[in-house]
Motif scaffolding. Structure first.
Motif, PDB file in Angstrom:
ATOM      1  N   ASN A 658       0.829  -1.204   0.000  1.00  0.00           N
ATOM      2  CA  ASN A 658       0.000   0.000   0.000  1.00  0.00           C
ATOM      3  C   ASN A 658       0.862   1.251   0.000  1.00  0.00           C
ATOM      4  OD1 ASN A 658      -2.553   1.218  -0.071  1.00  0.00           O
ATOM      5  ND2 ASN A 658      -2.652   1.415   2.151  1.00  0.00           N
ATOM      6  N   THR A 659       2.102   1.106  -0.433  1.00  0.00           N
ATOM      7  CA  THR A 659       3.044   2.221  -0.514  1.00  0.00           C
ATOM      8  C   THR A 659       2.828   2.990  -1.812  1.00  0.00           C
ATOM      9  OG1 THR A 659       4.714   0.992   0.743  1.00  0.00           O
ATOM     10  CG2 THR A 659       5.490   2.835  -0.610  1.00  0.00           C
ATOM     11  N   TYR A 660       2.847   4.319  -1.727  1.00  0.00           N
ATOM     12  CA  TYR A 660       2.789   5.175  -2.912  1.00  0.00           C
ATOM     13  C   TYR A 660       4.056   6.024  -2.936  1.00  0.00           C
ATOM     14  CZ  TYR A 660      -1.933   3.733  -4.013  1.00  0.00           C
ATOM     15  OH  TYR A 660      -3.029   2.972  -4.371  1.00  0.00           O
ATOM     16  N   LEU A 661       4.864   5.814  -3.965  1.00  0.00           N
ATOM     17  CA  LEU A 661       6.169   6.454  -4.059  1.00  0.00           C
ATOM     18  C   LEU A 661       6.028   7.954  -4.326  1.00  0.00           C
ATOM     19  CD1 LEU A 661       7.863   3.748  -6.319  1.00  0.00           C
ATOM     20  CD2 LEU A 661       8.064   3.972  -3.822  1.00  0.00           C
ATOM     21  N   VAL A 662       7.155   8.658  -4.296  1.00  0.00           N
ATOM     22  CA  VAL A 662       7.138  10.097  -4.523  1.00  0.00           C
ATOM     23  C   VAL A 662       6.588  10.421  -5.902  1.00  0.00           C
ATOM     24  CG1 VAL A 662       9.521  10.181  -5.380  1.00  0.00           C
ATOM     25  CG2 VAL A 662       8.511  12.220  -4.330  1.00  0.00           C
ATOM     26  N   ASN A 663       6.761   9.510  -6.877  1.00  0.00           N
ATOM     27  CA  ASN A 663       6.234   9.733  -8.222  1.00  0.00           C
ATOM     28  C   ASN A 663       4.790   9.268  -8.366  1.00  0.00           C
ATOM     29  OD1 ASN A 663       6.574   6.940  -8.256  1.00  0.00           O
ATOM     30  ND2 ASN A 663       8.462   7.033  -9.450  1.00  0.00           N
ATOM     31  N   GLY A 664       4.194   8.789  -7.278  1.00  0.00           N
ATOM     32  CA  GLY A 664       2.798   8.383  -7.295  1.00  0.00           C
ATOM     33  C   GLY A 664       2.545   6.929  -7.558  1.00  0.00           C
ATOM     34  N   HIS A 665       3.577   6.182  -7.933  1.00  0.00           N
ATOM     35  CA  HIS A 665       3.381   4.774  -8.257  1.00  0.00           C
ATOM     36  C   HIS A 665       3.117   3.951  -7.001  1.00  0.00           C
ATOM     37  CE1 HIS A 665       3.880   4.441 -12.529  1.00  0.00           C
ATOM     38  NE2 HIS A 665       4.983   5.167 -12.520  1.00  0.00           N
ATOM     39  N   ASN A 666       2.257   2.940  -7.156  1.00  0.00           N
ATOM     40  CA  ASN A 666       1.916   2.017  -6.082  1.00  0.00           C
ATOM     41  C   ASN A 666       2.956   0.893  -6.075  1.00  0.00           C
ATOM     42  OD1 ASN A 666      -0.780  -0.397  -5.559  1.00  0.00           O
ATOM     43  ND2 ASN A 666       0.567   0.555  -4.067  1.00  0.00           N
ATOM     44  N   PHE A 667       3.860   0.940  -5.126  1.00  0.00           N
ATOM     45  CA  PHE A 667       4.955  -0.023  -5.020  1.00  0.00           C
ATOM     46  C   PHE A 667       4.453  -1.321  -4.393  1.00  0.00           C
ATOM     47  CE2 PHE A 667       8.344  -2.021  -2.565  1.00  0.00           C
ATOM     48  CZ  PHE A 667       9.408  -2.049  -3.460  1.00  0.00           C
ATOM     49  N   GLN A 668       4.871  -2.464  -4.996  1.00  0.00           N
ATOM     50  CA  GLN A 668       4.516  -3.769  -4.447  1.00  0.00           C
ATOM     51  C   GLN A 668       5.737  -4.466  -3.845  1.00  0.00           C
ATOM     52  OE1 GLN A 668       0.848  -4.831  -4.821  1.00  0.00           O
ATOM     53  NE2 GLN A 668       1.258  -2.626  -4.843  1.00  0.00           N
ATOM     54  N   ASP A 669       6.731  -4.700  -4.673  1.00  0.00           N
ATOM     55  CA  ASP A 669       7.958  -5.359  -4.236  1.00  0.00           C
ATOM     56  C   ASP A 669       9.024  -5.092  -5.288  1.00  0.00           C
ATOM     57  OD1 ASP A 669       7.394  -7.130  -6.377  1.00  0.00           O
ATOM     58  OD2 ASP A 669       6.411  -8.573  -5.063  1.00  0.00           O
ATOM     59  N   GLU A 670      10.172  -5.768  -5.151  1.00  0.00           N
ATOM     60  CA  GLU A 670      11.281  -5.522  -6.066  1.00  0.00           C
ATOM     61  C   GLU A 670      10.943  -5.935  -7.491  1.00  0.00           C
ATOM     62  OE1 GLU A 670      11.518  -6.840  -3.098  1.00  0.00           O
ATOM     63  OE2 GLU A 670      12.663  -5.284  -2.061  1.00  0.00           O
ATOM     64  N   ARG A 671      10.013  -6.872  -7.645  1.00  0.00           N
ATOM     65  CA  ARG A 671       9.619  -7.321  -8.973  1.00  0.00           C
ATOM     66  C   ARG A 671       8.620  -6.361  -9.601  1.00  0.00           C
ATOM     67  NH1 ARG A 671       6.217 -12.782 -10.369  1.00  0.00           N
ATOM     68  NH2 ARG A 671       4.707 -11.652  -9.100  1.00  0.00           N
ATOM     69  N   LEU A 672       7.669  -5.896  -8.811  1.00  0.00           N
ATOM     70  CA  LEU A 672       6.647  -4.959  -9.262  1.00  0.00           C
ATOM     71  C   LEU A 672       6.824  -3.648  -8.496  1.00  0.00           C
ATOM     72  CD1 LEU A 672       3.549  -7.340  -9.395  1.00  0.00           C
ATOM     73  CD2 LEU A 672       4.745  -6.352 -11.346  1.00  0.00           C
ATOM     74  N   THR A 673       7.760  -2.842  -8.980  1.00  0.00           N
ATOM     75  CA  THR A 673       8.012  -1.562  -8.311  1.00  0.00           C
ATOM     76  C   THR A 673       6.923  -0.547  -8.639  1.00  0.00           C
ATOM     77  OG1 THR A 673       9.471  -0.946 -10.141  1.00  0.00           O
ATOM     78  CG2 THR A 673      10.496  -1.908  -8.175  1.00  0.00           C
ATOM     79  N   ILE A 674       6.151  -0.810  -9.675  1.00  0.00           N
ATOM     80  CA  ILE A 674       4.957  -0.014  -9.950  1.00  0.00           C
ATOM     81  C   ILE A 674       3.818  -0.991 -10.209  1.00  0.00           C
ATOM     82  CG2 ILE A 674       6.367   1.819 -10.925  1.00  0.00           C
ATOM     83  CD1 ILE A 674       5.307   1.108 -13.674  1.00  0.00           C
ATOM     84  N   TYR A 675       2.578  -0.531  -9.932  1.00  0.00           N
ATOM     85  CA  TYR A 675       1.438  -1.434 -10.027  1.00  0.00           C
ATOM     86  C   TYR A 675       0.193  -0.593 -10.250  1.00  0.00           C
ATOM     87  CZ  TYR A 675      -1.563  -5.430  -8.909  1.00  0.00           C
ATOM     88  OH  TYR A 675      -2.491  -6.444  -8.958  1.00  0.00           O
ATOM     89  N   LEU A 676      -0.157  -0.388 -11.508  1.00  0.00           N
ATOM     90  CA  LEU A 676      -1.209   0.555 -11.862  1.00  0.00           C
ATOM     91  C   LEU A 676      -2.616   0.142 -11.449  1.00  0.00           C
ATOM     92  CD1 LEU A 676       0.526   1.579 -15.111  1.00  0.00           C
ATOM     93  CD2 LEU A 676      -0.159   3.177 -13.322  1.00  0.00           C
ATOM     94  N   PRO A 677      -2.936  -1.159 -11.274  1.00  0.00           N
ATOM     95  CA  PRO A 677      -4.258  -1.466 -10.714  1.00  0.00           C
ATOM     96  C   PRO A 677      -4.496  -0.830  -9.350  1.00  0.00           C
ATOM     97  CG  PRO A 677      -3.319  -3.426 -11.701  1.00  0.00           C
ATOM     98  CD  PRO A 677      -2.236  -2.381 -11.709  1.00  0.00           C
ATOM     99  N   GLY A 678      -3.431  -0.635  -8.579  1.00  0.00           N
ATOM    100  CA  GLY A 678      -3.578   0.056  -7.306  1.00  0.00           C
ATOM    101  C   GLY A 678      -3.984   1.503  -7.500  1.00  0.00           C
TER     102      GLY A 678
END
Length: 719
Positions: A658-678
């Protein structure tokens, strides 16, 4: 009542009378302008237009792709960019099929078979191919005083901003005390990146631009840094000058680099305002050197599958185009303002909301369903997952930007033949929509995805949103055949239980909560409710068109198994009465909550039982083993249950995914550093929390009235 009155007024007046807006949209957007002051691999920024995206590092270009490969990679992707490795062993898709005996039927599914070896390799081939391409990197190379190129640690005094109101990335930094400014824009109709560079290093001939072409790695994740296999692809420079001449290319002339990978071919075309020379330095690497004499250099780069060389838009033209396009986007549709809220989390929710609108506009608004990592880098080989299409696209409709959802909804007509073939092969009627697919609608082998069914009602849901928005016969005629064929499959899929005298969903399915076994699982609660709701909607479409109800659909509507429950709560599936006491069943998506989240109560849902189910899930779920869209899902369920405090808490559960990075991306883990369904799910949840569903009469049902000040306009109710 004041807030809801504003919302209702805007629903009827906003599109036609934007000047009457009650929200200062520019102020809301710009108070979340992104500021970057250090090189961080998770803080790259993207520009784009929905079908094309270009992700940059702190230099404003893609100068250090290897530094960012473990974070949010420096991708360049377009909706048209696909490639397949040659099928030298002549694998057949039929070799991926395995027949399962289910409910008295023999049904073939494409799965990741492990033996025999040839079948395993066939499954691997069709999972990998086709795959989306990283089209190339455009970067800077700055030469230091010692003659060596600057590294990422040499980039100092970083001051980078992304102004989402205009789509401008303005990057300022120094190298050995020398200032550099890079302004970057993306064209809103063309796959064009335009850049303006201001630095004394240009005049000193110590700053050049680079264009580099990687080779696809054929792996689940491709971040565009594979420099191996140089002999497997070719890059050819095309200019009006003799090859390798190094002479300056006149301003405005278009040069092109043709990239050939097997049968895939495309070009990067470039032009610049000032004179510059372009040369190939090493394999698949080109250097553009501005002529000495000025401190400013402007260039445009077009990524295209079309080899024709037309005049490229200049930096000034692309600037105006981006500024106009983004202002139009932000002034359209819905807007929400949380200013004045007492809850300290309000500014962060507003930040996530604004950045999610920006990211989904550039990553998810093309003519095709997007992959889960959008147009930044490949996950699952770059392939879209149709069960995620709801989470990528429905928010556009709920935010009054229905055309952005319809862009990809129209794609279903182009792949309907493939969906029909799947249903026919398995002995069902109608269309069985693909799960893991590509733009041509091919089915990828998957030991999980092939058994999912919850993507099936999504098309009916999205078509219904189109009708709700426009209420025209034209919408009904456009989508009716696909709606009806989708419902035909749904009516043919359930099996008759002669003991209970009900129709069951299963066996031979995996629910949205993917931890269940395909062979033994039946009657998942969410799918039972979604099936029932969507078939009813399909019947309403027939009535709107003056057609009689379809008896085969009513047979399922009236005879579908009830939502399974025990001890006063709904079960995840009827086949797992131990779903709240066995650890493995308390992981992954809490899909039982979806029974009353994106859809209204259906199949005789009892809200008292649903409330008890919500309370139990909240208490026992292993939230650390969830995904980014599970938190908006939970918030939607809480909103429908009139639990606004829980809705807010769900959006802020302190879980890594449930992390949202400074660029707005929903971080999941090292494999999925962005996750647009979130990101998309968050926007759908906020729309429901503000505008409510058809059944809601209270304003802002998802926000506690005592601690939140919520002003909104232009949002649509959820069904």
């Amino acid at each position: 009542m004041k807030c809801i009155a504003i919302g209702i007024l805007s629903l009827t007046c906003y599109v036609a009378h934007a000047q009457q807006s009650t929200i200062d949209r520019q102020a809301v957007v710009r108070r979340h302008t992104i500021h970057i002051n250090k090189a961080d691999s998770l803080s790259s920024l993207s520009i784009g237009n929905g079908g094309f995206a270009f992700t940059v590092d702190v230099t404003g270009l893609q100068s250090f792709p290897n530094f960012y490969k473990g974070g949010v990679p420096l991708g360049t992707q377009s909706e048209w960019g696909w490639h397949s490795f040659p099928n030298t062993d002549n694998y057949k898709f039929e070799e991926t099929l395995r027949t399962y005996e289910l409910e008295g039927k023999k049904i073939p599914y494409p799965v990741q078979v492990k033996e025999p070896e040839r079948n395993k390799k066939a499954a691997d081939y069709f999972r990998v191919n086709p795959h989306r391409l990283q089209l190339g990197n455009v970067g800077l190379e700055i030469i230091k005083k010692n003659g060596q190129p600057a590294g990422i640690t040499d980039i100092e005094n970083i001051d980078q901003q992304l102004d989402m109101w205009t789509g401008e990335i303005n990057s300022r930094f120094t190298v050995e005390g020398q200032p550099v400014q890079v302004i970057t824009y993306a064209h809103q109709q063309l796959d064009v990146v335009a850049v303006k560079i201001v630095s004394p290093l240009i005049k000193q001939k110590k700053l050049v631009l680079t264009i580099h072409f990687p080779y696809p790695n054929g792996e689940f994740k491709d971040v565009g840094v594979n420099d191996n296999n140089a002999n497997k692809h070719t890059t050819v420079l095309k200019t009006s000058l003799p090859p390798m001449s190094g002479l300056p290319v006149p301003a405005g002339e278009v040069v092109a680099i043709r990239h050939q990978l097997d049968t895939t071919q495309y070009e990067v075309q470039a032009s610049w305002k000032q004179k510059a020379s372009i040369q190939k330095s090493v394999a698949h690497h080109f250097i553009i050197t501005p002529e000495a004499g000025a401190n400013t250099f402007e260039a445009s780069f077009l990524f295209t599958a079309n080899a024709s060389k037309k005049k490229l838009p200049s930096f000034e033209e692309t600037t105006r185009n981006s500024q106009s396009g983004w202002a139009q986007f932000w002034r359209s549709g819905g807007a929400v303002d949380f200013a004045g809220s007492k809850d300290s989390r309000a500014p962060e929710l507003e930040r996530r909301m604004i950045l999610s609108q920006y990211l989904t506009k550039i990553q998810c608004a093309s003519n095709f369903p997007p992959q889960e990592t959008g147009l930044t880098y490949n996950s699952w080989y770059g392939k879209p997952h149709l069960e995620m299409h709801w989470w990528h696209a429905v928010h556009f409709a709920l935010w009054g930007r229905i055309e952005l959802m319809e862009n990809s909804l129209d794609w279903y007509a182009t792949v309907a033949d493939g969906a029909k073939a799947i249903a026919k092969r398995q002995g069902f009627d109608g269309l069985r929509w693909q799960k893991m697919t590509d733009h041509a609608g091919h089915e990828a082998p998957s030991s999980v995805g092939s058994f999912l069914i919850w993507q099936q009602p999504h098309f009916i849901y999205m078509a219904e949103l189109c009708y709700r928005e426009k209420k025209t016969r034209k919408v009904l005629d456009k989508y009716k055949d696909l709606v009806f064929a989708t419902a035909d499959f749904m009516a043919s899929f359930p099996s008759w239980d002669p003991v209970k005298k009900k129709y069951n969903l299963g066996k031979g399915l995996i629910p949205a909560q993917e931890c269940f076994d395909a062979v033994t699982t039946f009657n998942p609660t969410y799918e039972l409710a979604y099936w029932h709701w969507a078939l009813n909607v399909a019947q309403r479409w027939r009535i709107r068109l003056g057609l009689p109800r379809k008896e085969a659909w009513d047979k399922i509507i009236n005879g579908l198994a009830p939502l399974p429950q025990a001890n006063g709560v709904y079960l995840a599936t009827e086949s797992t009465p131990d779903c709240y006491t066995t650890d493995r069943y308390k992981t992954d998506h809490p899909a039982v909550l979806a029974t009353y989240a994106s859809i209204p109560g259906s199949n005789q849902l009892d809200t008292v039982v649903m409330k008890s189910t919500f309370d139990l899930v909240w208490k026992v779920w292993k939230w650390e083993d969830t995904w980014g869209w599970d938190f908006p899902l939970t918030a939607m369920a809480a909103t429908r249950l009139h639990l606004p405090e829980k809705a807010i808490d769900a959006l802020f559960l302190p879980v890594r995914t449930n992390t949202y990075l400074v660029n707005g991306h929903n971080f999941q883990d090292e494999r999925l550093t962005i996750y647009l369904p979130g990101n998309g799910g968050l926007l759908s949840a906020i729309a429901l929390m503000c505008a409510g569903s058809d059944a809601d009469k209270t304003p802002n049902p998802g926000f506690p009235a005592t601690t939140w000040t919520v002003k909104w306009e232009g949002l649509r109710k959820m069904p």
